[in-house]
Write a protein that holds these residues in place. Structure first.
Motif, mmCIF file in Angstrom:
data_model
loop_
_atom_site.group_PDB
_atom_site.id
_atom_site.type_symbol
_atom_site.label_atom_id
_atom_site.label_comp_id
_atom_site.label_asym_id
_atom_site.label_seq_id
_atom_site.Cartn_x
_atom_site.Cartn_y
_atom_site.Cartn_z
ATOM 1 N N VAL A 163 0.926 -1.352 -0.154
ATOM 2 C CA VAL A 163 0.137 0.052 -0.007
ATOM 3 C C VAL A 163 0.867 1.167 0.028
ATOM 4 C CG1 VAL A 163 -1.785 1.411 1.268
ATOM 5 C CG2 VAL A 163 -1.938 -1.339 1.057
ATOM 6 N N GLU A 164 2.005 1.338 0.661
ATOM 7 C CA GLU A 164 2.696 2.300 0.763
ATOM 8 C C GLU A 164 3.409 2.327 -0.935
ATOM 9 O OE1 GLU A 164 4.415 4.385 3.331
ATOM 10 O OE2 GLU A 164 4.326 3.236 5.265
ATOM 11 N N GLY A 165 3.756 1.464 -1.194
ATOM 12 C CA GLY A 165 4.339 1.250 -2.655
ATOM 13 C C GLY A 165 3.233 2.152 -3.520
ATOM 14 N N PHE A 166 1.904 1.716 -3.442
ATOM 15 C CA PHE A 166 0.852 2.237 -4.198
ATOM 16 C C PHE A 166 0.601 3.676 -4.042
ATOM 17 C CE2 PHE A 166 -3.659 3.264 -4.151
ATOM 18 C CZ PHE A 166 -3.965 2.985 -5.410
ATOM 19 N N ILE A 167 0.889 4.247 -2.836
ATOM 20 C CA ILE A 167 0.603 5.614 -2.720
ATOM 21 C C ILE A 167 1.881 6.317 -3.352
ATOM 22 C CG2 ILE A 167 0.418 7.363 -0.749
ATOM 23 C CD1 ILE A 167 -2.172 5.687 -1.216
ATOM 24 N N ASN A 168 3.064 5.591 -3.061
ATOM 25 C CA ASN A 168 4.149 6.442 -3.295
ATOM 26 C C ASN A 168 4.074 6.409 -4.957
ATOM 27 O OD1 ASN A 168 5.378 6.721 -1.052
ATOM 28 N ND2 ASN A 168 6.672 4.998 -1.032
ATOM 29 N N LEU A 169 3.541 5.497 -5.528
ATOM 30 C CA LEU A 169 3.432 5.481 -7.090
ATOM 31 C C LEU A 169 2.447 6.646 -7.641
ATOM 32 C CD1 LEU A 169 3.941 4.111 -9.839
ATOM 33 C CD2 LEU A 169 1.916 2.547 -9.312
#
Length: 328
Positions: free
Chosen positions: A175-181
């Motif tokens: 989810v962190e990766g999703f938001i960072n994307l």
């Protein structure tokens, strides 16, 4: 092996001469661009008809003992196939190593070109962090499910708790990766400066989600409803993750001891939470990981549904790609 021992051949000659491949060498120390520049300098631009996006260029080369095909793979790596002329003695790996050494020795000649190209590029490729962590979590969960389906005699669940913990953290990281994307792709142009970007990356995940419509230009509205059940369930999940990552004492980890009739009793507390995920890292089971996967997936679906139609369509085409090309 020397360069004089090698010659370029055409595709027709290669196809008529080779049989089964004897060895596949995967290059890691050199960039595909370095290998391409070396071979281009030796043999000019390759005459190769691209039939699929996975391979852009290919050089077909003949040696007295073998044929080689050297090509890029999915833009990110390069490989070398070795086809021996005489299969009585398998020297394919040795020949691949010798040709690789030739490439290594010539690579330094092109360092300045590579550096110049890097500094002046108007495009860049990002590796999708959401895909990395989500696929890792899915893989761990698949392993847990397979373990669960083994027969009692062959099943040993001693490592399952560790796998559950790992999968839980990977789903939260996805989810962190999703938001960072989202921030990487859609941060407003006027805000694209290093200090702002670094500050956003340091924010807590719940704040990064709430602030996304303020900082990014892909959303229909300027705010995401933090009272939505998808957000609230995920927020509870993120709070648990913070406790686990920082090794905090949770309520269920502090257990009262009492005495009755000179006997000692430990009164264990329930670790169950309102979202069904234990607040004790020792109590994780497969069902909790399946619930975690569902909660994180629902949050992502909810956030994507908050995008404008155009951005939603564009983002859904990118979300599962391992590498994404960005034009500056």
């Amino acid at each position: 092996m020397k360069w004089n021992d090698l010659k370029l051949i055409d595709e027709k000659t290669f196809n008529e001469s080779v049989r089964n491949r004897d060895f596949l060498f995967k290059g890691y120390s050199l960039l595909p661009y370095q290998v391409y520049l070396i071979l281009k300098n030796k043999y000019d631009v390759p005459v190769y008809k691209q039939e699929e996006w996975k391979v852009q260029w290919m050089y077909l080369i003949e040696h007295k003992n073998a044929f080689f095909e050297i090509y890029d793979w999915k833009l990110t790596s390069w490989s070398m196939g070795v086809y021996l002329k005489d299969s009585k003695v398998n020297i394919s790996e040795k020949l691949a190593a010798e040709l690789s050494d030739l490439l290594e020795k010539d690579a330094s000649k092109y360092n300045s070109i590579c550096k110049s190209k890097q500094n002046n590029s108007e495009e860049y490729v990002i590796q999708n962090p959401y895909v990395i962590y989500r696929e890792t979590a899915d893989s761990i969960l698949d392993t847990l499910i397979k373990n669960k389906n083994l027969t009692t005699e062959s099943y040993n669940n001693l490592g399952d708790t560790d796998l559950c913990r790992s999968a839980f953290l990977m789903y939260l990281s996805s989810v962190e990766g999703f938001i960072n994307l989202i921030y990487e792709l859609y941060l407003r142009k006027e805000l694209k400066e290093k200090r702002i970007y670094e500050r956003l990356l340091r924010e807590q995940i719940d704040l990064k989600i709430k602030l996304a419509p303020v900082y990014c230009d892909c959303f229909k509205n300027k705010i995401l409803d933090s009272e939505d059940d998808n957000f609230k369930r995920f927020h509870s999940l993120a709070n648990l993750r913070n406790d686990f990552v920082h090794a905090n004492f949770t309520n269920s980890m502090i257990t009262p001891v009492i005495y009755e009739d000179n006997y000692e009793f430990i009164l264990f507390k329930s670790s169950e939470t309102s979202i069904g995920i234990p607040n004790n890292f020792s109590d994780f089971e497969i069902q909790h990981i399946e619930d975690t996967k569902e909660i994180t997936a629902n949050l992502i679906t909810w956030i994507v549904s908050s995008m404008t139609s155009i951005h939603k369509r564009e983002f859904m085409e990118l979300i599962d790609k391992e590498f994404i090309k960005i034009i500056v």
